[in-house]
Design a protein around this motif. Structure first.
Motif, short mmCIF file in Angstrom:
data_model
loop_
_atom_site.label_atom_id
_atom_site.label_comp_id
_atom_site.label_asym_id
_atom_site.label_seq_id
_atom_site.Cartn_x
_atom_site.Cartn_y
_atom_site.Cartn_z
N VAL A 225 0.85 -1.18 0.00
CA VAL A 225 0.00 0.00 0.00
C VAL A 225 0.89 1.23 0.00
N SER A 229 -1.60 5.91 2.65
CA SER A 229 -2.78 5.09 2.95
C SER A 229 -2.62 4.38 4.29
N ARG A 232 -3.01 6.98 7.07
CA ARG A 232 -4.42 7.38 7.24
C ARG A 232 -5.20 6.30 8.00
#
Length: 304
Positions: A225, A229, A232
């Motif tokens: 990823v 991301s 978050r």
């Protein structure tokens, strides 16, 4: 009235169990606290520890604007965190039972989990469990094991106490089996994958098992990823950044190695992925307020 920490008035009267790495744990009989004894303590407040209470008596527990009523002969298991204020109100007679209390530092030494990661301590999770006679007997056994271990001289008693806390938590979760079947959000799934990956590097066994993943980029690459991301998702689920979580776990392991191993500061530094011992010392001092050398000397001299 019993205030949010009426149970805590018993804590100074009992032996405290302090993990050499700095964590705190204690278990206590609640004894009898009458309505009259706490008429002046009706405020909501909070403390810097987590608590598990096994309690019976005619009382109400107020938490997040909800009243949980306990009748005279009922038993409840109650999990309280250190973030949300709560209070007890005794309606008639007295309440009895058990309570164990521990600080934020007690669990992380032994696991990648933090108390706030456990659903019983999360604001959205179930934290009050009404118990039948069979379930009360189960939890009484767990608390009695805590008492026995708290007073023992067993060198690894903190590990056992930690396991008894987890036994208490998981026994409670089994009372609500559907809690494990809830659909996880994508953020929660990614956060769990990250935690498992982080945990897989521990415990450190130098030089055979050392920390190789220690930056957000390394973790995000391994999880396939983008770093943003991952950050978050962790911020949404834990309220902390990827770097904060990694650093907290590094320091937890550093403290354990300083307290329980004969590795030199340089060897600990290398095992935790630091290129230079000076960088390790600077990071440890920034996050703990002490140098590794001072922390180890305090451990050796029995100050923890």
């Amino acid at each position: 009235m019993i205030d949010t920490h009426s149970i805590d008035v018993y804590a100074p009267k009992i032996a405290e169990t302090k993990d050499p790495s700095g964590g705190f744990f204690t278990v206590a009989h609640l004894g009898e606290f009458s309505k009259e004894s706490f008429d002046a303590t009706s405020k909501y407040s909070r403390r810097d520890f987590y608590k598990i209470s096994l309690i019976t008596g005619d009382a109400s527990y107020f938490y997040q604007g909800i009243e949980y009523r306990n009748s005279k002969d009922e038993w409840s298991l109650v999990f309280t965190n250190c973030e949300v204020p709560y209070r007890w109100e005794v309606h008639d007679g007295a309440c009895n039972g058990y309570a164990c209390m521990f600080t934020e530092d007690f669990l992380p030494l032994h696991t990648f989990l933090r108390p706030a990661d456990l659903i019983v301590f999360k604001n959205e999770g179930q934290s009050v469990f009404k118990l039948n006679d069979e379930e009360v007997a189960q939890f009484k056994v767990i608390f009695e094991k805590m008492f026995e271990e708290q007073s023992s001289s067993y060198i690894n008693k903190y590990d056992l106490l930690f396991l008894y806390v987890l036994e208490c938590i998981h026994t409670a979760l089994k009372l609500q089996p559907n809690v494990h079947n809830r659909n996880q959000s994508a953020a929660s799934q990614l956060a769990e994958s990250f935690k498992r990956l982080l945990a897989s590097q521990f415990p450190i066994v130098y030089p055979n098992n050392i920390m190789t993943l220690r930056t957000p980029k390394q973790f995000s690459d391994k999880l396939a990823v983008h770093t943003n991301s991952l950050n978050r998702a962790l911020k949404e689920v834990t309220g902390k950044t990827t770097t904060q979580i990694i650093n907290e776990r590094i320091i937890q392991e550093a403290r354990a190695l300083l307290a329980h191993s004969n590795l030199s500061i340089s060897e600990i530094s290398l095992s935790l992925g630091f290129e230079e011992p000076t960088h390790f010392t600077r990071t440890f001092r920034t996050l703990t307020g002490q140098t590794p050398t001072l922390f180890r000397s305090l451990i050796d001299n029995g100050h923890f």
